[in-house]
Design a protein around this motif. Structure first.
Motif, PDB file in Angstrom:
ATOM      1  N   THR A   1       0.748  -1.423  -0.164  1.00  0.00           N
ATOM      2  CA  THR A   1      -0.053  -0.320   0.073  1.00  0.00           C
ATOM      3  C   THR A   1       0.916   1.229   0.075  1.00  0.00           C
ATOM      4  N   ASN A   2       2.061   1.382   0.894  1.00  0.00           N
ATOM      5  CA  ASN A   2       2.775   2.736   0.438  1.00  0.00           C
ATOM      6  C   ASN A   2       3.360   2.714  -0.593  1.00  0.00           C
ATOM      7  N   LYS A   3       4.510   1.467  -0.730  1.00  0.00           N
ATOM      8  CA  LYS A   3       4.831   1.802  -1.979  1.00  0.00           C
ATOM      9  C   LYS A   3       3.375   2.032  -3.358  1.00  0.00           C
ATOM     10  N   ILE A   4       2.139   1.874  -3.258  1.00  0.00           N
ATOM     11  CA  ILE A   4       1.811   2.271  -4.177  1.00  0.00           C
ATOM     12  C   ILE A   4       1.094   3.832  -4.071  1.00  0.00           C
ATOM     13  N   LYS A   5       1.308   4.868  -2.868  1.00  0.00           N
ATOM     14  CA  LYS A   5       0.946   5.534  -2.482  1.00  0.00           C
ATOM     15  C   LYS A   5       2.098   6.501  -2.712  1.00  0.00           C
TER      16      LYS A   5
ATOM     17  N   GLN B   1       8.897  -1.051 -10.898  1.00  0.00           N
ATOM     18  CA  GLN B   1       8.738   0.290 -10.412  1.00  0.00           C
ATOM     19  C   GLN B   1       8.117   0.108  -8.437  1.00  0.00           C
ATOM     20  N   LEU B   2       7.245  -0.674  -8.579  1.00  0.00           N
ATOM     21  CA  LEU B   2       7.569  -0.758  -7.081  1.00  0.00           C
ATOM     22  C   LEU B   2       8.461  -0.734  -5.947  1.00  0.00           C
ATOM     23  N   ASP B   3       9.056  -2.031  -6.149  1.00  0.00           N
ATOM     24  CA  ASP B   3      10.797  -2.780  -5.908  1.00  0.00           C
ATOM     25  C   ASP B   3      11.305  -0.874  -5.798  1.00  0.00           C
ATOM     26  N   ALA B   4      11.856  -0.255  -6.586  1.00  0.00           N
ATOM     27  CA  ALA B   4      12.011   1.083  -6.811  1.00  0.00           C
ATOM     28  C   ALA B   4      12.194   2.151  -5.368  1.00  0.00           C
ATOM     29  N   LEU B   5      10.501   2.011  -5.244  1.00  0.00           N
ATOM     30  CA  LEU B   5      10.008   2.814  -4.217  1.00  0.00           C
ATOM     31  C   LEU B   5       9.991   2.981  -3.124  1.00  0.00           C
ATOM     32  N   SER B   6      10.584   1.580  -2.495  1.00  0.00           N
ATOM     33  CA  SER B   6      10.901   0.570  -1.435  1.00  0.00           C
ATOM     34  C   SER B   6      11.048   2.052  -0.692  1.00  0.00           C
TER      35      SER B   6
END
Length: 105
Positions: free
Chosen positions: A4-8, A48-53
């Motif tokens: 959820t926080n990666k999506i945010k 893309q989501l992993d890059a936002l960890s």
């Protein structure tokens, strides 16, 4: 960190997780079941989501700090009572001490 926080972090806002983004977990980790906001941004890839960890971790840490602050601030009624008994300046000092104790990143 949570999906959820990666999506945010990806969207730059909190989506409606009932209508816009529907998550599912079949026991092997959460994933995006439905992405209903294609007009804003395309459904992100896992990469893309992993890059936002790191951004997701920051969101989680800040949420914990806010939760801890709220517990120490107490209810609005309790804060009003504090202001009435000790004054606005003392309340501001108390609030700043709590913010210092639980800093955001």
């Amino acid at each position: 960190m949570s999906l959820t926080n990666k999506i945010k972090a990806y969207l730059g806002r909190t989506p409606d997780f009932i209508e816009e983004v529907i998550l599912q977990d079949d026991g092997q980790g959460a994933y995006i079941k439905e992405w209903n906001i294609t007009s804003e941004k395309a459904k992100p890839t896992d990469a893309q989501l992993d890059a936002l960890s790191s951004q997701a971790t920051k969101l989680e840490n800040n949420a914990i700090a806010v939760s801890n602050r709220q517990k120490e601030y107490g209810s609005v009624a309790k804060q009003i009572e504090f202001i009435t008994e000790k004054g606005l300046e003392e309340w501001k000092t108390n609030v700043q001490a709590i913010k210092t104790k639980y800093p955001k990143e």
